[in-house]
Enzyme design. Structure first.
Site, short mmCIF file in Angstrom:
data_model
loop_
_atom_site.label_atom_id
_atom_site.label_comp_id
_atom_site.label_asym_id
_atom_site.label_seq_id
_atom_site.Cartn_x
_atom_site.Cartn_y
_atom_site.Cartn_z
N ASP A 37 0.76 -1.33 0.20
CA ASP A 37 0.08 0.12 -0.03
C ASP A 37 1.06 1.28 0.02
OD1 ASP A 37 -2.16 1.88 0.11
OD2 ASP A 37 -2.95 0.87 1.70
C1 NOJ Z 1 -3.90 4.10 0.06
C2 NOJ Z 1 -5.09 3.18 0.11
O1 NOJ Z 1 -5.09 2.51 1.26
C3 NOJ Z 1 -5.39 2.36 -1.02
O2 NOJ Z 1 -6.54 1.49 -0.88
C4 NOJ Z 1 -5.09 3.06 -2.39
O3 NOJ Z 1 -5.31 2.02 -3.34
C5 NOJ Z 1 -3.71 3.72 -2.24
N1 NOJ Z 1 -3.60 4.65 -1.31
C6 NOJ Z 1 -3.23 4.46 -3.54
O4 NOJ Z 1 -4.18 5.49 -3.46
#
Ligand code: NOJ
Length: 772
Positions: A288
């Site tokens: 993530d």
């Molecule tokens: C953080 C989020 O938790 C995730 O779900 C997302 O895909 C990413 N940022 C990218 O924006």
């Protein structure tokens, strides 16, 4: 004084002292050694299952790479597109790079796209075919815009915590329903040559303390640790990920939180053990955004790709190989997994240019227009319609029949200002009241939201209907205690319950909206409440009001919000949504699962601990165990017709009993023999009412020594009045098994299994006993 101490010394201190001592604060994570077992080395992708040819091509490709090129593939770079993450290309080998972009409910951060029904809304449809079609159309939008990887759908959080801020992005609190719908979504999206990235692995069950950082006392604290036992991990949280790997997802996103006191993106038990060994995952693990917290340790633990960029890797990877802290084969495996995924989806030919429809400046003229293609329209609308759950309908209130005077109230009835929508709702920290008061809530907030081409708000669709019927409309969207024309045939009140990434919710209802509803009901004899709810919404303050004659959980329908609800209100569509969670009578009925774990107690304040001590008993499993009567049970939803159940038949397949699945080569998804079918169960459903409708027959099993019942089958059938349909459920070895932590395998116990078929988890007219 702060002390660094070990578990053993703490236990000794407690044992030796006969009087209470102040608890020592844990300052070193060495205290937790052993909580998450080490699993090394990281398994290499082997080309198992249908990955063989992708691996042959990827290995040939990787053989031609320099060390620098390999390193470049393992982390994102800044890009000239609006892609959430970008891997740079290697033009000399014809690799264009990869664009990864949010999210599972539609393409985020760009224009000319559709906003689809959100995860929880799709969960409420209980419709496999529709879910797959939604995936196909959504996947096509990502492809057209030059996005190789959809960052979604989400199956974690599953919904352990009722107030969880991101529960709405996933389908349901039940792992079986979630697993079935993720499977269909992956098939749909990937039929368009677009990869899914299933997130967040794993146990990302709360937003509170998801990141490490400075706590209220100014001290640095790590992210929350979700502490889970092995059985609960397998039977609940890992279950839908297993379906996702089985369906062929090439990408899994590891989460922000820690699991058993080790960060999810450097947890070798999770990545090397569960995912790459037990589930035979052939694709790559992507962090993530910003979830990497170590260098070589994360690579050795199974992390393959870091987004949006890595402060840790780069040339440190090749240095580590030179100095012996990492094997060269690990780097080769990381890049082979990434390139194999590109080949697996067939993205090497005919794919639009990287992020070609994703310019940073959205007003640039050359964007690919993918919104509202005629072919997608009926699926967009149908997905929006079928996630509505009708929970109350007395005195024949619905469907409406050409009312003479209809009055409309509430801040959720009109379209929000388009200016606020360039990224969906963004991350609004809405605390009190817990509602989005500036327009209809068609999606939740954060990276799961997006900006539709248009928004059809409830009032827009009601105006069109009024034109057709010659109905007079009155409205007031701003007053909390509006004047109501007492001659209204009905009053509609539109409210919402907001939720977003980044924050957990502050409660399961809000006083402003509850007062608004009650004020209207006090003056209007037929008050219909519609709630656009991004999660569980309690109705205890007014549900028994004698003037509240109909209530709809409208969830998050996407851009066709108005059209969809008006189709339901006027009976053009018969409601067929069913709750993918339990609605309690009061908040305290969720017990310790109402709220997230906040901070730590003194001892653990630098290492917040969230103990999943309830095991597999969340949502309806917990209510059943504690004997608590829900207001609306898991799986509940009304229709404008009625269905009768009869004729339950169970036939066992001719399979020899074995306690554990016979050994077999692992395929993506695990031991293939887990998916052997053991039993077919049939039932007859009759439409005993006067209009055509869709029923969702549900099958629950009580597995010995497990929860009272667990969902293990569902279908959705359309039946004409007076007619019957036979539904058939095929159950696999996995469906009847429990995780045996000692054997480290799925155990099929000998014994008696109660089988129930019916309308929801608390209304199960058919039952029988199956002996295994
Ligand atoms: C953080 C989020 O938790 C995730 O779900 C997302 O895909 C990413 N940022 C990218 O924006």
């Amino acid at each position: 004084m702060l002390l660094s101490i070990t578990k053993t010394s703490l236990l000794l201190a407690v044992a030796c002292s006969s009087f209470a001592v102040a608890e020592e604060i844990i300052t070193s994570d060495s205290y937790f050694y052993g909580d998450s077992p080490p699993v090394y080395p990281s398994p290499r992708g082997s080309g198992a299952g249908d990955w063989a040819s992708a691996y042959v091509k990827a290995k040939a490709f990787v053989a031609k790479l320099s060390d620098d090129e390999k390193v470049n593939l393992t982390a994102g770079v800044t890009s000239t597109t609006a892609c959430s993450g970008t891997i740079q290309g290697i033009p000399r080998l014809g690799f264009p790079g990869l664009c990864l972009n949010d999210a599972g409910n539609g393409l985020r951060g760009t224009n000319y796209v559709n906003s689809w029904a959100s995860g929880v809304h799709v969960g409420a449809t209980w419709n496999r075919d529709l879910t797959k079609k939604r995936g196909e159309y959504m996947g096509n939008e990502f492809r057209t815009k030059g996005v190789h990887v959809m960052l979604g759908p989400s199956v974690g959080p599953l919904g352990r915590v009722a107030e969880g801020g991101r529960n709405w992005e996933a389908f349901s609190v039940d792992p079986y329903l979630t697993g079935a719908l993720i499977y269909e979504t992956i098939e749909g999206v990937q039929s368009q040559g677009v990869a899914t990235s299933i997130k967040h692995f794993i146990a990302n069950e709360q937003e509170t303390d998801r990141h490490p950082g400075t706590n209220d006392e100014g001290q640095y604290a790590e992210a929350v640790s979700s502490n889970i036992d092995d059985k609960t991990m397998h039977e609940l949280y890992l279950w839908p990920f297993q379906d996702a790997v089985h369906a062929g997802t090439p990408s899994i996103m590891c989460s922000y939180n820690r699991v058993n006191n080790s960060y999810a993106c450097q947890n070798s038990k999770l990545l090397n053990g569960l995912l790459k060994t037990e589930l035979g995952f052939q694709g790559y693990v992507v962090s993530d955004w910003g979830a990497q917290h170590s260098g070589i340790a994360s690579a050795n633990a199974g992390l393959d790709l870091v987004m949006p960029s890595s402060d840790f890797w780069g040339h440190n990877l090749t240095n580590a190989i030179t100095n012996g802290t990492m094997e060269a084969s690990r780097l080769n495996d990381m890049v082979t997994r990434i390139i194999a995924s590109w080949y697996y989806l067939g993205q090497e030919s005919g794919f639009p240019g990287l992020g070609s429809g994703m310019p940073i400046n959205v007003s640039q003229p050359h964007q690919a227009v993918v919104a509202t293609r005629p072919a997608a329209k009926s699926t967009l609308l149908q997905a929006a319609v079928e996630g509505h759950v009708l929970v109350k309908n007395i005195r024949n209130t619905l469907p409406l029949k050409s009312p003479r005077l209809l009055s409309v109230f509430g801040y959720d009835a009109y379209a929000p200002s388009k200016l606020q929508l360039s990224q969906g709702f963004g991350f609004l920290e809405i605390k009190s009241p817990e509602a989005y008061m500036n327009g209809t809530q068609y999606t939740g907030g954060g990276s799961g939201g997006n900006s539709p081409a248009y928004i059809d708000a409830p009032i827009d669709a009601l105006q069109r209907q009024a034109y057709e019927d010659g109905t007079t409309l009155q409205w007031d969207f701003s007053s909390q205690d509006p004047a109501v024309d007492y001659t209204s045939d009905a009053c509609l009140v539109f409210v919402n319950a907001y939720a977003t990434e980044g924050f957990d919710r502050q409660g399961l209802s809000d006083p402003y909206s509850d007062a608004l509803i009650t004020n209207v009901a006090n003056k209007c004899k037929s008050t219909i409440v519609v709630i656009h709810n991004a999660g569980i919404r309690l109705v205890d303050k007014w549900i028994d009001h004698s003037n509240i004659t109909a209530v709809i959980y409208a969830h998050l329908p996407g851009q066709d919000t108005g059209r969809a609800v008006v189709d339901i209100l006027y009976g053009r569509s018969n409601p067929s949504g069913r709750l993918p969670y339990t609605v309690a009578k009061k908040e305290s009925d969720y017990g310790g699962l109402l709220q997230p774990t906040v901070g730590g107690n003194d001892k653990f304040k630098l290492f917040p601990q969230s103990d999943f001590s309830e095991g597999v008993y969340i949502d309806y499993r917990a209510f059943d165990k504690a004997g608590i009567e829900p207001l609306y049970a898991f799986g509940f939803g009304l229709s404008y017709t009625t269905f009768d159940y009869s004729n339950l038949k169970v036939s066992k397949h001719n399979s020899r009993y074995s306690a554990y699945p016979p050994k077999a080569s692992i395929i993506p998804g695990g031991n293939p023999r887990l998916f052997d079918s053991l039993v077919t169960i049939k039932a007859t459903i009759k439409n005993s009412g006067r209009v055509e409708g869709q029923e969702v027959p549900q099958l629950y099993v009580s597995i010995p020594h497990g929860p009272k019942r667990q969902l293990r089958g569902f279908d959705k059938v359309s039946i004409k009045p007076g007619k019957s349909a036979t539904v058939s459920f095929t159950l696999t070895r996995r469906d009847f098994s429990t995780w045996d932590a000692n054997a480290q395998d799925w155990l099929l116990q000998k014994g008696q299994y109660n089988i129930y078929v019916g309308r929801n988890s608390r209304d199960l007219p058919l039952s029988t006993v199956l002996t295994i």
